[in-house]
Design a protein around this motif. Structure first.
Motif: not given
Ligand SMILES: [Zn+2]
Ligand SMILES: [Zn+2]
Length: 327
Positions: A63, A97, A100, A103, A139, A168, A171-172, A260
């Motif tokens: 991040h 990506e 992130s 996003w 993450t 997240n 996405r995850e 997001w």
């Protein structure tokens, strides 16, 4: 004999905390937000290590608040960077990506990862080691570092003193909750005297904190709305911090462009994004995460606003390749 000393830097947003391991092979864990790189250098210099003397930078995860200083430190001092192999691969190809960043709409200047880390690796500091634990959840490639001689844990955004890292789930996947719980359970088996989190103060009774974090996540399993509110507020606060507030008239346009925001509105709250703007603003005010100053919504947590010129460059991983910025 282990002769290392560890310095913990608790930093204001938008920079995450940093940890400096002073030993024959000095190591910096995380490098703050990109706009704070002068402070980053000053902090480690004041602690007795010149940036060029660093042996390695290790990132707990990718991040922007943890990797923002990488660009400058790698470019100016040729410092190698280590990260979990899954995140390293995205970084090294400049995947859109990565971090992130798209996003979240957070700028990250380019860097490359030289040393790919996996669970159970050991990082040599000279007279001691840092053990690498893969602790996904916040993450997928999040790692924690454990110094066994001193029983110290560096836990990034897995857990903080009074909070846990936001998840997240779009996405995850909703399994991010389960992964976070398993990561906490893995760390709970260690002897830990002190934990250094990515945000907020150091933690002196980390096993209690880990237990509280685990219980909170377990409550979230049947309640994905809670996970989503937690994440939305953290992400929007960070947006307000890096923009030093947003004027009321720019908020709708801004939010409606964000991945997001779209995802949370549509899929967590089943609300058309344009109708979710006011709902989010009301919750930011109600929870005390933000407040209005004249016509501007400002984050209430202490922060240091990025220099506007730095912010204007707005470089993200998708630009790294097209602008020939890949290192
Ligand atoms: Zn963070
Ligand atoms: Zn994070």
């Amino acid at each position: 004999m282990n002769k290392s000393t560890i310095t913990f830097f608790e930093r204001k947003f938008p920079s995450a905390n940093m940890i400096l391991i002073k030993d024959q092979l000095p190591i910096l864990v995380d490098s703050g937000f990109g706009s704070d790189v002068k402070d980053t250098e000053q902090l480690i210099t004041n602690a007795g290590v010149l940036p060029k003397e660093l042996h390695l930078i290790v990132n707990t995860h990718y991040h922007s608040d943890h990797v923002g200083g990488n660009f400058h430190l790698q470019k100016n001092y040729s410092l190698p960077i280590a990260a979990h192999k899954w995140e390293a691969n995205l970084i090294n190809v400049g995947d859109a990506e990565a971090c992130s960043a798209e996003w979240l709409d957070q700028p990250v200047e380019p860097y490359s990862v030289d040393k790919m880390l996996s669970d159970n690796d050991e990082i040599d500091t000279g007279s001691g080691v840092l053990q690498v634990f893969h602790t996904p959840g916040h993450t997928l490639g999040h790692i924690s570092l454990y110094e066994p001689a001193k029983e110290l844990l560096i836990c990034g955004d897995l857990f903080h003193k009074n909070d846990i890292g936001w998840l997240n789930i779009f996405r995850e996947g909703v399994n991010a909750i389960q992964r976070s719980i398993e990561s906490l359970e893995k760390l709970a088996k260690l002897r830990i005297q002190t934990a250094y989190p990515g945000h907020g103060p150091q933690i002196e009774n980390p096993l209690d904190t880990i237990d509280m974090a685990r219980k909170r996540l377990e409550k979230w399993i049947g309640n994905p709305e809670k996970v989503s509110w937690h994440a939305c507020k953290r992400i929007f606060s960070f947006t307000l911090i890096i923009n030093n507030g947003l004027a009321r008239e720019e908020i709708d346009n801004y939010l409606l462009k964000c991945g997001w925001f779209q995802d949370f509105a549509r899929y967590a709250f089943q609300t058309p994004p344009k109708d979710f703007v006011q709902i989010l603003l009301d919750e930011m005010i109600r929870s005390g995460a933000a407040s209005w100053h004249n016509n501007c919504l400002i984050a209430t947590t202490p922060y240091q606003a990025p220099e506007q010129q730095w912010l204007k460059n707005n470089i993200k991983p998708r630009d790294w390749k097209t602008q020939n910025l890949l290192i």
